[in-house]
Structures are given as structure tokens and as C-alpha cells.
Motif scaffolding. Structure first.
Motif, PDB file in Angstrom:
ATOM      1  N   LEU A   3       0.824  -1.207   0.000  1.00 18.47           N
ATOM      2  CA  LEU A   3       0.000   0.000   0.000  1.00 18.47           C
ATOM      3  C   LEU A   3       0.859   1.258   0.000  1.00 18.47           C
ATOM      4  O   LEU A   3       0.515   2.266  -0.637  1.00 18.47           O
ATOM      5  N   THR A   4       1.988   1.209   0.689  1.00 21.04           N
ATOM      6  CA  THR A   4       2.905   2.345   0.685  1.00 21.04           C
ATOM      7  C   THR A   4       3.450   2.588  -0.719  1.00 21.04           C
ATOM      8  O   THR A   4       3.537   3.735  -1.183  1.00 21.04           O
ATOM      9  N   PHE A   5       3.797   1.511  -1.403  1.00 22.30           N
ATOM     10  CA  PHE A   5       4.284   1.630  -2.778  1.00 22.30           C
ATOM     11  C   PHE A   5       3.193   2.181  -3.699  1.00 22.30           C
ATOM     12  O   PHE A   5       3.466   3.006  -4.576  1.00 22.30           O
ATOM     13  N   VAL A   6       1.959   1.736  -3.497  1.00 18.61           N
ATOM     14  CA  VAL A   6       0.831   2.245  -4.282  1.00 18.61           C
ATOM     15  C   VAL A   6       0.696   3.752  -4.080  1.00 18.61           C
ATOM     16  O   VAL A   6       0.477   4.512  -5.037  1.00 18.61           O
ATOM     17  N   THR A   7       0.820   4.199  -2.844  1.00 18.31           N
ATOM     18  CA  THR A   7       0.729   5.629  -2.549  1.00 18.31           C
ATOM     19  C   THR A   7       1.815   6.407  -3.273  1.00 18.31           C
ATOM     20  O   THR A   7       1.559   7.463  -3.874  1.00 18.31           O
TER      21      THR A   7
END
Length: 658
Positions: free
Chosen positions: A299-303
Motif C-alpha cells: 500500500l505504501t508503494f501504491v501511494t
């Protein structure tokens, strides 16, 4: 009813595709359009009748599809709030695009084929959003890829259209490879491709991971030479799924196909950018939200990717001169907003922006098509100007779309975009604040390039030729009516649906359609941010408008002067950060060199040279010498016979037979 909604576009495709040459263009147009309008009406009925709270997920079995070992796949429709939102978006926009295309494409000699492709595109997207398992979703996923290839390259006699269609197809295959590996990984971990089974397993896995330090149990997945525990496996799977979403939804790195997709007819651009194709990645992540909640690293990478894309695409939109390309990069940027929301856990905000964005982005694309139609197919804004008096209805529709896109208060974009920015501010992952900063900056840039488009196209002195200006005319009602409907959505969709999508009782609205656990905290905090944070998008929007007004209305020479003072930066943005050139250098040219080596050396010299060519050459050598023995003189043949008899007698003497 749900099965009928999905099948109506397929029926339209079959009618126009198979019987189009027989029934004629008009019948094909009306058949496909009528079926899509009916599907849109049924979608709204389904959306409203499903209820706005505690709607249970429905499973509509259509047929048993395949079974191979542990893999058992049925074709079934999963009907929940997320599905119904997508049905409304896809069918509403698609039906309006069909109506608009009746006027826009009325001179084209292949209209039946065009309307067949539009309906096929819609059917593939409906298959994707109603899927009850990953295999069915992948079928629709690839279906929209095929339909986009057909529509982008619709004018197949144009080399640029063929190249753009091929580029979209190839780039999406890169992302789809990751998506397919992610599906394989989910099947290995959960033993099924059914969403119900996967989500139930994800809940159990989440509970077990919460009880372990870092999920360092026994390996559950072997990938790329690594043995991964539960936590690592879910991170790898989520990143692979997101790779597929990056391709379909044109995130930075796999975005290069999207601007070139403008080579297709303008209604195609509206359909791809507003309701289908590019929204597939956002939908997939929202659908798989229970799985993504198991990997905060993913999710951090998606952000990070979403925030970077929002900023990156907005910078390119600042200097583009093709009216459709400006709006295309706007789509790329707005998709970045949606992924920021997904990355911080605000899944409802992402879907809400998808919902509102469909109205005002379709409005802008179809409005741009109306402009292009009026100025004899010209797309360069530098050859426009002063059009607002000639096509006033198109002008005001474009104004409405621009207000919604830039987030003007109380328009649709104001509610959905601001919700994402506020959610990013209160998000807890490592790139949440980065997401907030990038989206606010992107809001300023969005306002600037959007009003730049309006000012260059409709204001100032006319820059088109006298002949073009003489023939400018407003679009017919069949093209304007869809604009009016979309304008109503761009103005009202936010204020009407915000309480349901993101209000206090949003959990009951979404029920189990998306993961609502951590998001409750995010949205609750987002409702209580400081006034500066809450108004930062609006402030950015106003600054962008003022700058555009100064540079393109009050002092038009400032824009060219600024570009002349910063030639490197201007060329960098004009050439789209040189992504195409970089990919051409790294991938395309090296692939050509490898292909040329395998062709010239491997195939021609080695395989052909040592294989069939070598054998045939030796045969020719032998036969050329044998041919020389055939002189046609009788005494030569008698002499040869005498030598033969002598050789035979000698052989028999040595064998002792004489």
C-alpha cells in the motif's frame, strides 16, 4: 436483470458486427445505442433498488465454466455496491458515447464496425466488474485490452493509429504478466480463485499475522528463488497485482500508451478515459482491498506511485498543444489521485473519485470532440482561439467540465478530490504526506493547464485560417444532448452522492463490497483536518486559474517568454520527460538489434547457411559436374561403357567369381 445488463452490449456487438453490412449503418447505430441505453436504465434501477444500506452480496450463477484439478471456475455475477457503482458508470457513459457517436461518426464509412467495437468494449468491461472470481475478471481484463486495440486502431489506414494501437497492446501485456502471476500466487496461497474464498482466507491470515511478530512462519510461497512467509507472500502478490493495475490505469512507467491512444476517434478517448480500461486498475485494487490490507508495504508503494503519477502527468499537461492530449494527461494525473486514496486505505474515496471523474472527464473529451468537429478536425490549440461566440453551448459545457476537474466548490470534483487530499494528509503510511504534497501541487497544475486549454481554445483572437473560421458551426443536438447529461453529473454527482459514499454512515452503504476497517479511521480523521488543509486544494485551484489568466489572457506573450527563458525545462516537459525516448533506447532499439542479429546471423548464416542452403548448394555442385559428362557424342558414351565393363570385370576377378 443483472444478467441482462451484462448481455445487452454483447447482443449489440453481435448485431452490428455480424449483420451490420446487411442491415446498414443506421440500423447498427440505433440497435447498439438502444441496447446500451436500456442497459444504463436497468443499471440505475439496480443501483437504487439494491438499497443504500446493508445490501447483501448477491451471486448470480450463469454457467459452470471449467474444472482442472483443484481449479473449479464458474461464470457467475458478483453483485454488491462496488459492482453497481461500476455498472452505473460504465453503462451511463457508454450509452452517452454511443448517442454522441451517431453525430460524430456520421460521415465514416465503417460506422457499423465502430459501433460493434464500442459495444464489445462495454461488454468486456461489464464482464470485468461483475466477475465473481479472478479468472473471470482476467477474461474481462484482456477483453478490454483487445477492444482498446481495435478502437485505437479503428482508422487502420493511418500508420500512426496502427502504431498507437500496437503500443497500447504491448505495454498492457507487460502489466498483465504481473497480474497473471499475482493470480497464480493467490491460487497457491488460498487454493482458489473465488473472491469469497480468498477474502475469507485473507481475514484468517490477517488474524494470524496480527498474532505473529512479522509473519515469519513457514514458507507459503516460492517466488523468484525466494521462500516467502505469509507476510512476504502477500507483499509479493499485491505488488504483482498492482503491476497489472499500473498497465491498465496508466501509472508512471507503464503510462506511455495512454497519450498515443488519442489516435482513435474522440468518442473512443472518452470511453477509454472515463468509464472503461483506465478505471479497471482502480476497480481491481478496490475489489482486492481485503488482500491489500495484509501488506502495508504494498500500500505504501501504491501511494508513492499514485502521488508521483499525479504530479508527473500534470507537469506534462502544462505544455501540450493537442487539445486531446492535454485531457489525456489530466486523466493520467487523476488516476494517480485514486491510487493515492487506495494506498492510504481510503478505498471509498478512490471509488467516489472514479465515479465523479467519469462524468466530467467524459464531458471534457466529448466537448473537445465537439470543438474538433467545429474546426474541421483541427486539434492544435495554437490554431484555435476566439471560438466561444461561434460554439457557445460547447464552450459552456467545457467550462462546466473544467470547473469540476479543477475542484471548484460544490462541483463533483470538489467533493471527491478534496476527500482524497484530506485522506492523504491523515494517512499513516510512509508516503502519505508525500501523497498530500504531490496532490496539492497537482491540483494547482491541473487548474493551470485546464484553464490554459479554455483560454487558448475559446478566448483571444482567432488563430485559425479564414476558411476554417467561415465554416465553424455548433454541433448537432445528437452530440450536444449527451454533453448536457454529463454536465448535470459533473455538477451534481458530488453533492448528491457524497453522504452515501463518504458520509458518516458510509460503512452501511459499502457493507462488505470494500474493506472498511482502517478506512473508517482515515475518513473520520479526514473530516476533522485543519482549515488550511481542507482549503489547500481550493487555494491551489485559485492560484492556477490566476496564473493561467495572466499568461494567456492578460499578457499572452508571457508564456512564450517563459518557455524561451527555460528551453531545457520546456523541452523536457514537451517531450513527456523523455520516457518514450528512454524506452526506445533501452528496449526497442536493443530488441531490433537482437532481432536483426538472429535474422541475419542466426537464421540466414547459421540455420539456412548450414542447413537447407548448404545441402542444396552441395547438390548443385554435384549435379553441375554430372551434367558436364552429358556431351551428346556417341563415342563418349561407348568409351564410358567400355570403362564400366572393364571396371566390372576387374571387380569380379578380385572377388574370385571369374
Amino acid at each position: 436483470m443483472y444478467t441482462l445488463i451484462v448481455l445487452l452490449p454483447l447482443i449489440g456487438f453481435l448485431v452490428a458486427g455480424l449483420a451490420g453490412p446487411t442491415i446498414g449503418h443506421k440500423a447498427s447505430e440505433y440497435a447498439t445505442t438502444g441496447l446500451l441505453v436500456l442497459a444504463a436504465i436497468l443499471s440505475w434501477i439496480a443501483f437504487i433498488s439494491f438499497g443504500f444500506g446493508n445490501g447483501e452480496t448477491l451471486h448470480v450463477n450463469v454457467l459452470h465454466w471449467m474444472q482442472a484439478g483443484a481449479l473449479d471456475v464458474s461464470w457467475a455475477l458478483r453483485i454488491d455496491r462496488l459492482t453497481l457503482v461500476m455498472l452505473v458508470v460504465v453503462n451511463t457513459v457508454s450509452s452517452l458515447v454511443h448517442i454522441y457517436s451517431i453525430g460524430y461518426m456520421h460521415h465514416d464509412e465503417s460506422r457499423s464496425r465502430f459501433f460493434a467495437y464500442l459495444s464489445l468494449f462495454t461488454f468486456a468491461m461489464l464482464t470485468l466488474v461483475t466477475a465473481d472470481n479472478l479468472v473471470q475478471m482476467f477474461f474481462g481484463w484482456e477483453g478490454v485490452g483487445l477492444a482498446s486495440y481495435l478502437l485505437i486502431g479503428f482508422w487502420y489506414k493511418k500508420p500512426s493509429a496502427n502504431a498507437a494501437a500496437m503500443k497500447a497492446f504491448v505495454v498492457n501485456r507487460v502489466g498483465d504478466f504481473g497480474f497473471l502471476l499475482g493470480i497464480f500466487g493467490l491460487f497457491v496461497v488460498f487454493g482458489s480463485v473465488s473472491f469469497e474464498t480468498i477474502f475469507a482466507g485473507a481475514r484468517q491470515l490477517g488474524e494470524s499475522l496480527a498474532g505473529e511478530a512479522a509473519g515469519n512462519g513457514e514458507a507459503v510461497l516460492h517466488f523468484a528463488g525466494y521462500s516467502l512467509g505469509a507476510a512476504g507472500a502477500m507483499t509479493a502478490i499485491c505488488l504483482l497485482l498492482f503491476m497489472g493495475a499500473m498497465g491498465k490505469s496508466a501509472q508512471i512507467g507503464l503510462h506511455t500508451w495512454l497519450p498515443d491512444a488519442m489516435e482513435g476517434p474522440t468518442p473512443v478517448s472518452a470511453l477509454i478515459h472515463a468509464a472503461t480500461m483506465v478505471t479497471a486498475g482502480v476497480f481491481m485494487l478496490a475489489r482486492m482491498s481485503p488482500v491489500f490490507e495484509l501488506s502495508h508495504s504494498a500500500l505504501t508503494f501504491v501511494t508513492f506511485i499514485g502521488a508521483t503519477t499525479a504530479f508527473f502527468a500534470a507537469t506534462i499537461g502544462l505544455v501540450q498543444n493537442d487539445i486531446k492530449r492535454v485531457i489525456a494527461y489530466s486523466t493520467c494525473s487523476q488516476l494517480g489521485y485514486m491510487f493515492v486514496a487506495l494506498g492510504v486505505g481510503a478505498y471509498g474515496a478512490a471509488v467516489f473519485h472514479l465515479f465523479t471523474h467519469a462524468f466530467f472527464k467524459a464531458l471534457l473529451f466529448l466537448g473537445a470532440g465537439s470543438v474538433i468537429h467545429a474546426v474541421s478536425d483541427e486539434q492544435d490549440m495554437r490554431r484555435m482561439g476566439g471560438l466561444r461566440r461561434h460554439i457557445p453551448m460547447t464552450y459552456w459545457m467545457m467550462i462546466v467540465g473544467t470547473l469540476a476537474l479543477t475542484g471548484f466548490p460544490f462541483t463533483a470534483g470538489y467533493y471527491s478530490k478534496d476527500a482524497i487530499i484530506e485522506s492523504a494528509f491523515v494517512g499513516e503510511n510512509a508516503f502519505a504526506m508525500y501523497g498530500y504534497i504531490m496532490t496539492v501541487i497537482a491540483a494547482l497544475l491541473t487548474s493551470f493547464y485546464s484553464w490554459r486549454l479554455i483560454f487558448m481554445t475559446f478566448h483571444g483572437k482567432p488563430r485559425a485560417s479564414h476558411e476554417v473560421m467561415h465554416h465553424i458551426h455548433e454541433s448537432p443536438p445528437v452530440m450536444l444532448v449527451p454533453l448536457y447529461v454529463l454536465a448535470a453529473g459533473a455538477l451534481l454527482a458530488g453533492i448528491v452522492f457524497y453522504p452515501f459514499f463518504l458520509g458518516e454512515g458510509y460503512e452501511s452503504f459499502w457493507h462488505t463490497a470494500i474493506f472498511t476497517g482502517p478506512e473508517n479511521h482515515v475518513l473520520h480523521e479526514a473530516h476533522h483536518v485543519s482549515a488550511l488543509v481542507a482549503y489547500s486544494p481550493t487555494i491551489a485551484m485559485v492560484i492556477g486559474f490566476v496564473l493561467a489568466y495572466i499568461m494567456y489572457i492578460r499578457s499572452p506573450e508571457k508564456a512564450s517568454q517563459l518557455a524561451a527563458r527555460n528551453p531545457g525545462l520546456y523541452k523536457f516537459l514537451l517531450n513527456k520527460w523523455y520516457f518514450d525516448e528512454l524506452y526506445d533506447f533501452i528496449f526497442v532499439q536493443n530488441a531490433k538489434r537482437l532481432g536483426r542479429f538472429l535474422w541475419k546471423t542466426g537464421d540466414t548464416k547459421v540455420i539456412d547457411g548450414l542447413g537447407p542452403n548448404a545441402i542444396s548448394a552441395r547438390v548443385l555442385d554435384v549435379t553441375s559436374r554430372v551434367v558436364q559428362m552429358q556431351t551428346g557424342y556417341l563415342y563418349h558414351y561407348a568409351f564410358a561403357m567400355l570403362i564400366g565393363v572393364a571396371a566390372l570385370v576387374t571387380f569380379m576377378m578380385f572377388r574370385g567369381t571369374i
